[in-house]
Design an enzyme around this catalytic site. Structure first.
Site, mmCIF file in Angstrom:
data_model
loop_
_atom_site.group_PDB
_atom_site.id
_atom_site.type_symbol
_atom_site.label_atom_id
_atom_site.label_comp_id
_atom_site.label_asym_id
_atom_site.label_seq_id
_atom_site.Cartn_x
_atom_site.Cartn_y
_atom_site.Cartn_z
ATOM 1 N N HIS A 78 -38.389 -0.394 -4.220
ATOM 2 C CA HIS A 78 -38.652 -0.749 -3.091
ATOM 3 C C HIS A 78 -36.410 -0.857 -3.016
ATOM 4 O O HIS A 78 -36.141 -0.458 -1.521
ATOM 5 C CB HIS A 78 -38.883 -2.358 -3.000
ATOM 6 N N HIS B 146 -34.587 1.287 0.480
ATOM 7 C CA HIS B 146 -33.632 0.967 1.227
ATOM 8 C C HIS B 146 -32.119 1.406 1.010
ATOM 9 O O HIS B 146 -31.393 0.725 2.037
ATOM 10 C CB HIS B 146 -34.104 -0.891 1.802
ATOM 11 N N HIS C 169 -43.772 2.635 3.634
ATOM 12 C CA HIS C 169 -44.327 1.329 3.612
ATOM 13 C C HIS C 169 -46.307 1.486 3.496
ATOM 14 O O HIS C 169 -47.014 0.477 3.669
ATOM 15 C CB HIS C 169 -43.587 0.351 4.834
ATOM 16 N N GLU D 39 -38.046 -1.288 13.126
ATOM 17 C CA GLU D 39 -37.593 -2.106 11.855
ATOM 18 C C GLU D 39 -36.518 -2.857 11.731
ATOM 19 O O GLU D 39 -36.549 -3.921 11.348
ATOM 20 C CB GLU D 39 -36.569 -0.788 11.131
HETATM 21 CU CU1 CUO Z 1 -39.086 -2.533 2.610
HETATM 22 CU CU2 CUO Z 1 -39.776 -5.021 5.222
HETATM 23 O O1 CUO Z 1 -38.876 -4.386 3.261
HETATM 24 O O2 CUO Z 1 -38.953 -2.752 4.986
#
Ligand code: CUO
Length: 683
Positions: A201, A205, A227, A345
């Site tokens: 994760h 990001h 997600h 987002e």
């Molecule tokens: Cu990956 Cu909320 O955690 O976008």
């Protein structure tokens, strides 16, 4: 010592001064103005860092606004700006040596997590560094993965030990995690607190950051898809342990049922992540230590309702009042789901109207992270929901993202259903499918395995011996897919093979109608294959999955295989990103649990995407992480064919379950059993 090794050494011991010896004491940096006068104990070079006016804090933009020793949160817009400023400064360096000298000079003036984030970013995005690989985040920041008491005990043990004692200190962790069995949620703690998933994760990001001027193809859509798939996988895990599927966090005026106490620390000095009691109310954000404006829950509600209005009206408006249609059936430009992803987002640079549609998802992370201390009255740190490396540990993460996914699904339901033509592929017949694992057919097995990391790369234990983390995690026995396909046409045909997995029964033990099972289908693999005329036997290993990263690279791996900028791209592709291979399968049940595999063959002519010359494919996890500097390599909407409602003609014929799709020649389903051996796995 190569330039690559000195760059790698900057990932070690983020909380220690830059002059602390690194690479197992084999090298050290010294400042030009403060040369080391007493010879070092360790062998290897001392690299002198010349003075650099460009590394002066005043030249780093907002990079120094995030305090050292505290949490860095990419969900906080001021922290994102700080990251952008530091990344921009790193990007301006020329060559590895220049980067090392500059980065080493700024290391001790910027926030530690921000430093590692930005250095990782630059390694992924600077052309001459493209072939470098990142060490696992577990080794860089062990305190984000292992409870502080383990680390303190190891520190005490290191002090107690005789210098000549050669056996390493070993920290055993898991699978008994941060809560106990009084809490039903504890049953999935082994999964939420899995190191590989949390690393994935963080990495995701990093490769799909917002507001970093990267222009990555279909970024908003992959935010939705990756997600959504995590939530589906969480639900499969919950069903495996007898829990209900996750419920969305939609009403922000009632208490959040699950608390969370991570027992992790933000830094080396014991500063703890904020915690949350069971049944905590979310509160209006009123802190002034993050450079953010106050934010009321009402604003989240207004943003949500504006987004839902846009979905149901079929368009958004930009600040000029122009209409931006939302549709996934576009021949050029962005799909609606892509625009919606960027808006929800949210990415302020890509949202059609950031002031109006707001920052719903990011600020939800922030509000939840501060529900224990919304006004800084207690001077408490951010909760784990604030950091992508730790947020998936917290049960509320899934409630929030279930809500986010529901907004996306509301949009998907406004799209025209797929037609039979969209789903079928004339001239191709799937005859039979199966999976084999250790001589068993259609029976898959999970259990526990362990993985070791060197905690002493990330934390200075003041010990000559390495401190090893031995982490227990869920794992599965590898397996092969076997697909027999007939190409009824006289010439070879290139096809895409899509494989999905879903539980067969819902929480009540009933077989699921299509619309219930639709969002539980999780991608297992997607690959291209050339079918010869006649019968074809396709065999595919589970290790080649389109979503997984086979292994985390350790400092030791990187030491033994020094990188150069000329290292073969195939050997060192950019992805550390990817779902952990060890979590490819859900746990299943000790008595065996029924799942279904869905196989679909589609025409590559329709799926393919024209890539620019020289685009390099990352070998791993393409479906979750895309291809760097190139387009996403599948033209269909992500999640196809489960992202939309079924064709009306099937519905008219009484379609109720996914099995009705398998009436098409190019689709087949197979029941499989996943059995969890509550024991160490023999692969
Ligand atoms: Cu990956 Cu909320 O955690 O976008």
């Amino acid at each position: 010592m190569s330039e690559a090794q000195s760059l790698l050494s900057l990932f070690e011991k983020p909380y220690s001064d830059v002059t602390t010896p690194r690479a197992n004491e084999s090298m050290a940096f010294e400042l030009e103005e403060r040369p080391v006068v007493v010879p070092r104990v360790g062998a290897g070079p001392t690299i002198t860092l010349p003075r650099r006016p460009d590394a002066d804090p005043s030249k780093l933009g907002t990079a120094t606004v995030v305090p050292r020793g505290s949490a860095f949160s990419f969900f906080v817009s001021t922290h994102r700006r700080a990251a952008k400023d530091l990344c921009d400064a790193f990007m301006k360096t020329t060559g590895v040596q220049d980067l090392v000298q500059f980065a080493a000079r700024v290391k001790d003036v910027v926030n530690e997590s921000l430093f590692i984030y930005s250095l990782s970013f630059v390694i992924l995005h600077k052309k001459e560094l493209r072939n470098f690989r990142l060490p696992s985040l577990v080794e860089v920041f062990p305190q984000k993965f292992v409870p502080v008491e383990h680390l303190i005990k190891s520190q005490q043990e290191a002090v107690r030990r005789d210098e000549n004692e050669e056996t390493p200190i070993v920290i055993e962790h898991g699978p008994d995690f941060s809560s106990n069995t009084i809490k039903p949620e504890h049953r999935v703690a082994y999964w939420r607190e899995d190191y590989g998933m949390n690393v994935h994760h963080w990495h995701w990001h990093l490769v799909y950051p917002i507001e970093m001027n990267l222009n990555r193809d279909r970024k908003g859509e992959i935010f939705f898809y990756m997600h959504q798939q995590m939530i589906a996988r969480y639900d499969m895990e919950r069903l495996s342990v007898g829990l209900r599927r996750v419920e969305k966090l939609e009403n922000w005026r009632i208490p959040v049922p699950d608390g969370y106490f991570s027992k992790l620390t933000v830094n080396n000095s014991g500063r703890a992540w904020g915690t949350r009691q069971d049944n905590t109310f979310l509160k209006d954000f009123r802190r002034n230590d993050f450079g953010l404006q106050p934010l009321d829950i009402t604003e989240l509600e207004v943003w949500r309702s504006r987004l839902l209005d846009a979905i149901h009206q079929g368009y958004m408006k930009n600040p000029n009042g122009d209409t931006i249609p939302l549709s996934d059936d576009v021949t050029s430009g962005k799909r609606g789901i892509d625009i919606l992803g960027d808006t929800l987002e949210a990415d302020a640079d890509l949202s059609p109207h950031y002031q109006f549609y707001g920052d719903l998802h990011n600020m939800s992370h922030v509000l939840i992270s501060f529900s224990h201390d919304n006004d800084n009255a207690h001077k408490e740190e951010l909760g784990v929901m604030g950091d992508p490396a730790t947020s998936m540990r917290d049960p509320v993460f899934y409630r929030l993202h279930k809500f986010v996914d529901d907004v996306f699904q509301a949009y998907k339901l406004t799209q025209r259903p797929y037609t039979m033509e969209d789903l079928s592929m004339p001239g191709v017949v799937v005859n039979q499918v199966s999976v084999t694992s250790k001589r068993e057919i259609n029976k898959l097995t999970t259990g526990w395995s362990t993985r070791e990391f060197e905690a002493s790369r990330g934390i200075d234990f003041n010990s000559p011996n390495p401190v090893i983390l031995r982490l227990t995690h869920l794992d599965s026995v590898p397996f092969n897919y076997h697909i027999e396909v007939t190409n009824t046409e006289p010439k070879p045909k290139v096809v895409t093979v899509r494989i999905f997995l879903a539980p067969k029964h819902n929480g009540s033990g009933a077989e699921m109608p299509f619309m219930e099972q639709r969002i539980l289908w999780t991608e297992m693999d997607k690959f291209n294959h050339t079918l010869n005329p006649g019968k074809n036997q396709i065999v595919r290993s589970s290790k080649d999955s389109s979503i997984t990263n086979p292994t985390d690279i350790t400092f030791r791996d990187l030491d033994s295989k020094p990188m150069t900028s000329e290292t073969e791209a195939t050997e060192f592709d950019f992805c550390g990103c990817g779902w952990p291979q060890h979590l490819l399968l859900p746990r299943g049940k000790p008595e065996g649990m029924a799942f279904q595999l869905f196989y679909m063959i589609t025409d590559f002519e329709k799926d393919k995407v024209e890539q620019a010359q020289g685009a390099r494919s990352c070998a791993n996890a393409v479906s979750f992480c895309g291809v760097l500097d190139a387009k996403f390599p599948d033209s269909r909407p992500m999640g196809f064919p489960f992202d939309r409602r079924p064709p009306p003609v099937l519905l008219d014929a009484g379609v109720l379950t996914t099995a009705d799709y398998a009436r098409l020649d190019n689709i087949m389903m197979q029941d499989v059993t996943i059995t969890f051996l509550a024991d160490k796995l023999v692969k």
